[in-house]
Design a protein around this motif. Structure first.
Motif, mmCIF file in Angstrom:
data_model
loop_
_atom_site.group_PDB
_atom_site.id
_atom_site.type_symbol
_atom_site.label_atom_id
_atom_site.label_comp_id
_atom_site.label_asym_id
_atom_site.label_seq_id
_atom_site.Cartn_x
_atom_site.Cartn_y
_atom_site.Cartn_z
ATOM 1 N N ALA A 132 0.657 -1.339 -0.243
ATOM 2 C CA ALA A 132 0.188 -0.346 0.002
ATOM 3 C C ALA A 132 1.143 0.937 0.189
ATOM 4 C CB ALA A 132 -0.863 -0.541 1.283
ATOM 5 N N SER A 133 2.010 1.055 0.475
ATOM 6 C CA SER A 133 3.046 2.737 0.603
ATOM 7 C C SER A 133 2.969 2.805 -0.558
ATOM 8 C CB SER A 133 4.327 1.918 1.044
ATOM 9 O OG SER A 133 4.454 0.944 0.774
ATOM 10 N N HIS A 134 3.359 2.004 -1.560
ATOM 11 C CA HIS A 134 3.511 2.186 -2.563
ATOM 12 C C HIS A 134 2.515 2.327 -4.015
ATOM 13 C CE1 HIS A 134 7.250 -0.197 -1.991
ATOM 14 N NE2 HIS A 134 7.412 0.985 -2.316
ATOM 15 N N SER A 135 0.982 2.542 -3.692
ATOM 16 C CA SER A 135 0.124 2.275 -4.405
ATOM 17 C C SER A 135 -0.577 3.991 -4.223
ATOM 18 C CB SER A 135 -0.803 1.254 -4.041
ATOM 19 O OG SER A 135 -2.124 1.101 -4.574
ATOM 20 N N ASN A 136 -0.677 4.712 -4.492
ATOM 21 C CA ASN A 136 -2.093 5.951 -4.913
ATOM 22 C C ASN A 136 -3.655 5.554 -4.655
ATOM 23 O OD1 ASN A 136 -3.130 8.356 -5.443
ATOM 24 N ND2 ASN A 136 -2.798 8.151 -7.178
ATOM 25 N N GLY A 137 -4.239 6.140 -3.193
ATOM 26 C CA GLY A 137 -5.332 5.904 -3.372
ATOM 27 C C GLY A 137 -5.563 4.691 -1.795
ATOM 28 N N GLY A 138 -3.968 4.398 -1.253
ATOM 29 C CA GLY A 138 -3.956 3.454 -0.640
ATOM 30 C C GLY A 138 -4.601 1.870 -0.165
ATOM 31 N N ALA A 139 -4.671 0.736 0.549
ATOM 32 C CA ALA A 139 -4.704 0.483 0.871
ATOM 33 C C ALA A 139 -6.618 -0.349 0.132
ATOM 34 C CB ALA A 139 -4.062 -0.675 2.139
ATOM 35 N N ASP A 370 9.099 9.187 -0.038
ATOM 36 C CA ASP A 370 8.363 10.491 1.091
ATOM 37 C C ASP A 370 6.624 9.646 1.216
ATOM 38 O OD1 ASP A 370 10.905 11.737 1.385
ATOM 39 O OD2 ASP A 370 10.446 13.202 0.110
ATOM 40 N N ARG A 371 6.283 9.059 -0.304
ATOM 41 C CA ARG A 371 5.010 8.737 -0.185
ATOM 42 C C ARG A 371 4.885 7.791 0.791
ATOM 43 N NH1 ARG A 371 5.731 8.725 -6.299
ATOM 44 N NH2 ARG A 371 5.557 10.673 -6.414
ATOM 45 N N VAL A 372 5.740 6.551 0.932
ATOM 46 C CA VAL A 372 5.741 5.494 1.682
ATOM 47 C C VAL A 372 4.708 6.013 3.380
ATOM 48 C CG1 VAL A 372 6.623 4.205 3.381
ATOM 49 C CG2 VAL A 372 7.355 4.843 0.896
ATOM 50 N N PRO A 373 4.688 6.971 4.160
ATOM 51 C CA PRO A 373 3.804 7.158 5.228
ATOM 52 C C PRO A 373 2.632 7.990 5.152
ATOM 53 C CG PRO A 373 6.054 9.074 4.901
ATOM 54 C CD PRO A 373 6.524 8.006 3.949
ATOM 55 N N VAL A 374 2.590 7.821 3.655
ATOM 56 C CA VAL A 374 1.191 8.521 3.013
ATOM 57 C C VAL A 374 0.456 7.038 3.110
ATOM 58 C CG1 VAL A 374 -0.775 9.514 1.784
ATOM 59 C CG2 VAL A 374 1.662 10.532 3.602
ATOM 60 N N PHE A 375 1.290 6.978 1.695
ATOM 61 C CA PHE A 375 0.028 5.403 1.039
ATOM 62 C C PHE A 375 -0.021 5.000 2.226
ATOM 63 C CE2 PHE A 375 1.162 6.815 -3.404
ATOM 64 C CZ PHE A 375 0.094 8.202 -3.030
ATOM 65 N N SER A 376 0.587 4.092 3.104
ATOM 66 C CA SER A 376 0.789 3.006 4.045
ATOM 67 C C SER A 376 -0.499 2.993 5.456
ATOM 68 C CB SER A 376 2.178 2.612 4.325
ATOM 69 O OG SER A 376 2.769 3.281 4.909
#
Length: 411
Positions: A132-139, A370-376
């Motif tokens: 999910a940390s690489h996935s735009n929109g989250g899990a 930098d996206r990891v903490p947001v998407f995950s």
């Protein structure tokens, strides 16, 4: 009580009709009450010209969340038209037929032994470590829909290609196995064609048969000048997928019904991988992923105190990069506590509330780390608390959670 039952039954009949009308047009087999979507709108790109690729592969970023990988011997470029071989007339052969509607086109030279390439959509990571940390929109913890428009035409046949090594196009949906901490495929379709003239093709869906991945084909599609829509709808709670194929006029050519996931997962990903097969000219357009934004718990009602109270938990699972998908819904579904007089069936008390969410749609750095903490992040939970005065006569208290007060679509 009979009248109350009639009222409730009437409400559910109305709700069912509204729900059916809301989704019949789009042929969605899963319910998405508060949708969030990310889509790929192709546009001219200097990185995807009509020059043949001369390296093993070339990664050409169309946008932050799309990577087009093409293999040696493959031409892959963005176009909006073709030329009629007989008249020389320019034909705008996108789905809409409009001059400004572009699509992605793959063509493979004859006797090239490799797959043409892969389109990695909605992920900033093309490796096998997608989370999910690489996935735009989250899990995805509830429902989602993956779809694209596709047209296949005769290409240059490769003599090395045969039934025994058939590896045509493949659409892959991924999930994360939280028990074994790894990415797994949960649903996939193939794009198959067995005859050398390539004047027909058919989509197939995958299911487990004796522990092995097995494909079952939909009816043959014999119009190679026509666009078709392929759709995979998933329900993570039920661990099932529904596969569909229909044309742009809405005629359905195949529906698998509910099929168990190929592998169990704790959550699904918004990544959509499109592997381009051999020996066909592929046209790809309108790649889109839509997911349910909210998850709603079972309401709890308590009338042991001086008033009637109720609570329901709502989670918002959307985290996305501004400009790379719809803005995340920031107002929860509407929760209603209703109190009815048992004798007259009248509504004698109620409370209505929503909850707000912030910072689910953000402008993120172009650096994947930098996206990891947001998407995950897990879903943000808000508890909606409701209350109503206690009624002096016998009463019935109910909690309803609606999409909104106007559509009346229930969670």
């Amino acid at each position: 009580m009979k009248n109350i039952k009639k009222i409730v039954l009437s409400l559910f009949i109305i709700i069912s009709v509204l729900t059916a009308n809301a989704y019949a047009k789009d042929f969605l087999p899963v319910s998405i009450m508060s949708p969030w979507s990310t889509s790929l709108e192709f546009a001219p790109s200097s990185l995807l010209t009509d020059e043949a690729c001369t390296v093993n592969y070339k990664s050409a970023w169309i946008s932050t969340y799309c990577n087009v990988m093409r293999m040696s011997g493959t031409t892959a470029y963005i176009k909006n038209s073709g030329t009629d071989p007989e008249t020389g007339e320019v034909i705008y052969d996108s789905v809409s037929g409009a001059e400004d509607d572009y699509y992605l086109y793959f063509h493979q030279s004859a006797n090239t032994a490799t797959r043409q390439g892969t389109v990695y959509f909605n992920s900033n990571n093309i490796s096998s470590n997608k989370t999910a940390s690489h996935s735009n929109g989250g899990a995805i913890f509830k429902t989602a829909v993956y779809e694209l428009d596709i047209k296949l035409q005769p290409g240059e046949w490769s003599d090395s290609f045969a039934n025994s090594n058939n590896k045509n196009g493949l659409l892959s949906v991924w999930g994360w196995d939280t028990e074994n901490n790894k990415m797994v495929d949960i649903a996939k379709m193939s794009v198959d064609s067995w005859d050398k003239t390539a004047m027909s093709w058919y989509p197939s869906y995958c299911f487990k048969n004796g522990g092995k991945d097995t494909f079952k084909g939909f009816p043959k599609l014999e119009d190679t000048n026509k666009w078709y829509k392929l759709r995979i709808s998933i329900d993570v709670e039920k661990q099932t997928a529904v596969y569909q194929c229909f044309d742009t006029d809405g005629t359905e050519y195949g529906n698998s019904g509910e099929i168990p996931f190929l592998n169990k997962c704790g959550y699904a990903l918004t990544n959509f991988d499109i592997s381009i097969g051999w020996c066909r000219d592929y046209y790809i357009d309108n790649v889109k992923v839509t997911k349910e934004a909210f998850s709603v718990s079972e309401p709890v009602i308590d009338d042991s105190g001086d008033e009637i109270t109720a609570s329901v938990d709502v989670k918002n699972y959307i985290y996305n990069d501004l400009g790379h998908g719809d803005n995340a819904p920031e107002v929860s579904p509407t929760a209603v506590l209703a109190v009815y007089d048992n004798e007259t069936n009248r509504l004698v008390g109620f409370d209505v509330k929503t909850a707000g969410f912030e910072n689910h749609t953000r402008t993120l750095s172009s650096t994947p780390a930098d996206r990891v903490p947001v998407f995950s992040q897990g879903g943000e939970k808000k508890t909606i608390n409701l209350s109503a005065a206690k009624y002096k006569k016998p009463y019935t208290a109910k909690v309803f959670v609606w999409n909104n007060l106007f559509d009346f679509l229930p969670y």
